[in-house]
Design a protein around this motif. Structure first.
Motif, mmCIF file in Angstrom:
data_model
loop_
_atom_site.group_PDB
_atom_site.id
_atom_site.type_symbol
_atom_site.label_atom_id
_atom_site.label_comp_id
_atom_site.label_asym_id
_atom_site.label_seq_id
_atom_site.Cartn_x
_atom_site.Cartn_y
_atom_site.Cartn_z
ATOM 1 N N GLU A 1 1.108 -1.299 0.094
ATOM 2 C CA GLU A 1 0.099 0.103 0.051
ATOM 3 C C GLU A 1 0.891 1.168 -0.015
ATOM 4 O O GLU A 1 1.838 1.327 0.579
ATOM 5 C CB GLU A 1 -0.931 0.157 1.302
ATOM 6 C CG GLU A 1 -2.225 -0.946 1.071
ATOM 7 C CD GLU A 1 -2.919 -0.776 2.264
ATOM 8 O OE1 GLU A 1 -3.241 0.499 2.667
ATOM 9 O OE2 GLU A 1 -3.552 -1.662 2.743
ATOM 10 N N SER A 2 0.370 2.103 -0.727
ATOM 11 C CA SER A 2 1.345 3.468 -0.736
ATOM 12 C C SER A 2 1.090 4.146 0.424
ATOM 13 O O SER A 2 0.150 4.064 1.472
ATOM 14 C CB SER A 2 0.793 4.397 -1.837
ATOM 15 O OG SER A 2 -0.640 4.591 -1.581
ATOM 16 N N ASP B 1 0.928 7.273 3.209
ATOM 17 C CA ASP B 1 -0.116 8.352 3.258
ATOM 18 C C ASP B 1 0.542 9.371 4.265
ATOM 19 O O ASP B 1 0.613 9.101 5.432
ATOM 20 C CB ASP B 1 -1.470 8.069 3.807
ATOM 21 C CG ASP B 1 -2.497 9.182 3.886
ATOM 22 O OD1 ASP B 1 -2.229 10.265 3.528
ATOM 23 O OD2 ASP B 1 -3.382 8.797 4.247
#
Length: 111
Positions: A5-6, A8
């Motif tokens: 997941e990127s 944030d």
């Protein structure tokens, strides 16, 4: 947060803005530790440590690893590097801006 997941950045940096979470991450950067051992080392209750670890896990900066009956927590180097990379990109932008200002300030007057 699952691997892949990127990042944030606002969420990650908000998690790091808390002194206790920052100190936990600094400590885990040296070696893995259980929540109980962290509570003995830091001036925070075991329950509070568990809550802070949950926040750090949620943003992907810490992972739990089972070691027999004990759960040990480790800092996730790749996620920390990703966060550092975000800051480096911001810093590089500011460096470029400041260099342009310096060049304009040092340029001879067009008179």
């Amino acid at each position: 947060m699952r691997s892949g997941e990127s990042l944030d950045p606002p969420v990650v940096f908000a998690a790091l803005a808390d002194d206790t979470r920052w100190n936990i991450l600094l400590r885990l950067g040296r070696s893995s530790a259980s929540a109980s051992s962290l509570a003995r080392e830091l001036p925070v209750s075991r329950q509070a440590i568990a809550k802070h670890l949950a926040v750090l896990q949620e943003v992907g900066l810490v992972e739990a690893e089972r070691d027999g009956r004990e759960v040990r927590f480790v800092a996730v180097g790749a996620r920390l590097s990703e966060a550092a990379g975000q800051l480096e990109r911001i810093a590089a932008g500011w460096d470029r801006r400041l260099e342009r200002i310096k060049m304009r300030a040092e340029a001879p007057d067009p008179d």
